[in-house]
Motif scaffolding. Structure first.
Motif, mmCIF file in Angstrom:
data_model
loop_
_atom_site.group_PDB
_atom_site.id
_atom_site.type_symbol
_atom_site.label_atom_id
_atom_site.label_comp_id
_atom_site.label_asym_id
_atom_site.label_seq_id
_atom_site.Cartn_x
_atom_site.Cartn_y
_atom_site.Cartn_z
ATOM 1 N N UNK A 49 40.605 69.562 3.832
ATOM 2 C CA UNK A 49 40.034 70.738 4.058
ATOM 3 C C UNK A 49 39.382 71.500 3.263
ATOM 4 N N UNK A 50 40.007 71.823 1.910
ATOM 5 C CA UNK A 50 39.175 72.329 0.882
ATOM 6 C C UNK A 50 38.029 71.340 0.497
ATOM 7 N N UNK A 51 38.272 70.074 0.466
ATOM 8 C CA UNK A 51 37.334 69.282 -0.196
ATOM 9 C C UNK A 51 36.115 69.271 1.023
ATOM 10 N N UNK A 52 36.371 69.304 2.228
ATOM 11 C CA UNK A 52 35.452 69.122 3.325
ATOM 12 C C UNK A 52 34.580 70.435 3.434
ATOM 13 N N UNK A 53 35.227 71.488 3.014
ATOM 14 C CA UNK A 53 34.481 72.849 2.929
ATOM 15 C C UNK A 53 33.574 73.036 1.870
ATOM 16 N N UNK A 94 33.407 63.654 -0.505
ATOM 17 C CA UNK A 94 34.678 63.582 0.201
ATOM 18 C C UNK A 94 35.826 63.143 -0.466
ATOM 19 N N UNK A 95 35.607 62.226 -1.794
ATOM 20 C CA UNK A 95 36.734 61.840 -2.375
ATOM 21 C C UNK A 95 37.293 62.614 -3.409
ATOM 22 N N UNK A 96 36.690 63.909 -3.366
ATOM 23 C CA UNK A 96 37.381 64.946 -4.284
ATOM 24 C C UNK A 96 36.755 64.782 -5.694
ATOM 25 N N UNK A 97 35.901 65.855 -6.098
ATOM 26 C CA UNK A 97 35.269 66.154 -7.238
ATOM 27 C C UNK A 97 36.251 66.656 -8.335
ATOM 28 N N UNK A 98 36.806 66.138 -9.130
ATOM 29 C CA UNK A 98 37.906 66.482 -9.802
ATOM 30 C C UNK A 98 37.475 67.745 -10.712
ATOM 31 N N UNK A 99 36.447 67.450 -11.409
ATOM 32 C CA UNK A 99 36.074 68.572 -12.262
ATOM 33 C C UNK A 99 35.712 69.855 -11.893
ATOM 34 N N UNK A 100 35.158 69.477 -10.750
ATOM 35 C CA UNK A 100 34.595 71.011 -10.109
ATOM 36 C C UNK A 100 35.960 71.636 -9.266
ATOM 37 N N UNK A 101 36.686 71.047 -8.703
ATOM 38 C CA UNK A 101 38.004 71.287 -8.104
ATOM 39 C C UNK A 101 38.770 71.981 -9.461
ATOM 40 N N UNK A 102 38.918 71.533 -10.475
ATOM 41 C CA UNK A 102 39.606 71.821 -11.392
ATOM 42 C C UNK A 102 39.394 73.040 -12.068
ATOM 43 N N UNK A 103 37.944 73.131 -12.202
ATOM 44 C CA UNK A 103 37.065 74.325 -12.870
ATOM 45 C C UNK A 103 37.487 75.525 -11.995
ATOM 46 N N UNK A 150 47.993 55.492 -1.300
ATOM 47 C CA UNK A 150 47.227 56.113 -0.178
ATOM 48 C C UNK A 150 45.803 56.790 -0.241
ATOM 49 N N UNK A 151 45.752 57.523 -1.185
ATOM 50 C CA UNK A 151 44.555 58.448 -1.335
ATOM 51 C C UNK A 151 43.693 57.330 -1.810
ATOM 52 N N UNK A 152 43.935 56.381 -2.725
ATOM 53 C CA UNK A 152 42.710 55.644 -3.284
ATOM 54 C C UNK A 152 42.394 54.756 -2.285
ATOM 55 N N UNK A 153 43.137 54.211 -1.250
ATOM 56 C CA UNK A 153 42.757 53.277 -0.295
ATOM 57 C C UNK A 153 41.826 54.135 0.837
ATOM 58 N N UNK A 154 42.263 55.200 1.143
ATOM 59 C CA UNK A 154 41.422 56.146 1.937
ATOM 60 C C UNK A 154 39.942 56.291 1.270
ATOM 61 N N UNK A 155 40.070 56.776 0.080
ATOM 62 C CA UNK A 155 38.736 56.894 -0.658
ATOM 63 C C UNK A 155 37.983 55.582 -0.574
ATOM 64 N N UNK A 156 38.588 54.255 -0.618
ATOM 65 C CA UNK A 156 37.837 53.165 -0.890
ATOM 66 C C UNK A 156 37.284 52.821 0.572
ATOM 67 N N UNK A 157 38.301 52.998 1.566
ATOM 68 C CA UNK A 157 37.647 52.720 2.841
ATOM 69 C C UNK A 157 36.451 53.818 3.177
ATOM 70 N N UNK A 158 36.395 55.061 2.676
ATOM 71 C CA UNK A 158 35.417 55.707 3.090
ATOM 72 C C UNK A 158 34.030 55.277 2.219
ATOM 73 N N UNK A 159 34.238 54.712 1.127
ATOM 74 C CA UNK A 159 33.281 54.125 0.573
ATOM 75 C C UNK A 159 32.534 53.045 1.110
ATOM 76 N N UNK A 160 33.383 52.145 1.700
ATOM 77 C CA UNK A 160 32.753 51.052 2.432
ATOM 78 C C UNK A 160 32.015 51.478 3.740
ATOM 79 N N UNK A 165 41.819 70.685 -3.442
ATOM 80 C CA UNK A 165 41.232 69.730 -2.663
ATOM 81 C C UNK A 165 41.898 68.311 -2.809
ATOM 82 N N UNK A 166 41.182 67.121 -2.519
ATOM 83 C CA UNK A 166 41.671 65.857 -2.501
ATOM 84 C C UNK A 166 41.668 65.378 -4.078
ATOM 85 N N UNK A 167 40.830 65.894 -4.569
ATOM 86 C CA UNK A 167 40.909 65.482 -6.242
ATOM 87 C C UNK A 167 41.898 65.971 -6.918
#
Length: 317
Positions: free
Chosen positions: A99-103, A253-262, A286-296, A267-269
């Motif tokens: 949800x937060x990542x999508x927003x 969608x796969x989570x921007x770690x730097x921005x979410x941390x700042x 599980x999250x890495x597979x979902x991220x990989x599938x989203x990329x594909x 979110x997902x990151x």
């Protein structure tokens, strides 16, 4: 249309192979992580016997191939596994962070496309003139600024000095939709670099298309310049940018770690970072597979769009 079916089938088969490769690679990489959840759960000064007991209770002592086959079988049934540290389904972690990542992702993409197309077309139409030089200089300079540095600058100016916007999302939890002001600065940070890269790609493609023989012929035949630019040249200019847009959406969608941390956005990151810190392998996998599938899937969609806009480019890809 019939000629594009074999190409589309090949891309689907390639996507399936890529997904299978992602599953194996994710499992191998998580196996290589130092330590495991048993060490985390055993405490600060763990006894080796307790670690082995926890590892046996979590079935971490089983052979890797056996665990890979069981995990893959669960994935085929839509089961991402269960967290080793909390016992919650991995899908619940995905639901919490999505949800937060999508927003963050949705408004970024909605602003990204018109801004990048507008800047790219503006620069191409005025190639070599001041407007082109200004757009090129600003986009190149802004692209060179890391997200973290830009985020700190925006927070310092608009949150701490002017007080117009909240500096972080602390206190809002996952209900960010009710506090849209908390999304403004993160979206601006996420928007900055993708706008620059897409605008430059569209500018290059538009310049090449406007200089092509078919555009010159259309103008000689009396086709209005606006129609030539937007109905004929622009689709060819957008085609290569579609690939970059797919990578940008995947990045969002796969989570921007730097921005979410700042900005302290859960979110997902952030979920993935916490799972790695806790050595919670099923959540990481599980999250890495979902991220990989989203990329594909996103890259497959970008290939189809590219093939539709510029068939010769799509076939070459």
């Amino acid at each position: 249309m019939s000629g594009s079916l074999p190409w589309a089938a090949r891309r689907l088969l390639l996507g399936g192979a890529q997904t299978a490769a992602v599953v194996v690679l994710v499992f191998a990489l998580t196996e290589a992580l130092p330590g495991d959840a048993a060490v985390v759960l055993a405490g600060d000064q763990p006894d080796p016997g307790r670690i082995e007991a926890v590892r046996a209770a979590l079935h971490l002592d089983r052979p890797p191939l056996e665990r890979l086959l069981d995990w893959s079988a669960g994935l085929l049934h839509g089961d991402l596994g269960v967290s080793l540290t909390s016992g919650r389904p991995v899908s619940s972690y995905l639901a919490d962070g999505f949800g937060p990542t999508l927003l963050l992702a949705v408004p970024t993409v909605l602003l990204l496309v018109p801004a990048a197309v507008g800047l790219g077309v503006l620069a191409a139409r005025h190639e070599g003139r001041p407007a082109d030089r200004i757009v090129s200089a600003v986009t190149l300079s802004l692209y060179a600024v890391p997200e973290f540095a830009l985020g700190v600058l925006l927070v310092s100016v608009f949150a701490l000095r002017l007080g117009w916007l909240p500096p972080t999302a602390v206190g809002y939890g996952t209900d960010l939709l009710a506090h849209p002001a908390a999304l403004v600065l993160p979206v601006l940070v996420l928007l900055a670099r993708p706008v620059c890269s897409l605008a430059r790609l569209i500018r290059a493609g538009m310049t090449e298309a406007l200089a092509s023989p078919y555009v010159s012929q259309a103008l000689r035949c009396g086709v209005p310049g606006t129609r030539v630019r937007y109905a004929h040249a622009l689709p060819n200019a957008i085609a290569p940018a579609a690939q970059q847009l797919a990578r940008t959406v995947d990045w969002l969608l796969c989570g921007v770690v730097v921005v979410e941390a700042l900005f302290v956005i859960p979110g997902l990151g952030t979920v993935l970072m916490n799972a790695v810190a806790e050595r919670d392998v099923p959540v990481v996998q599980g999250l890495a597979v979902v991220f990989g599938l989203a990329t594909v899937l996103l890259n497959l969609g970008a290939d189809l769009v590219t093939h539709r806009l510029a068939p010769r480019r799509g076939v070459a890809a």
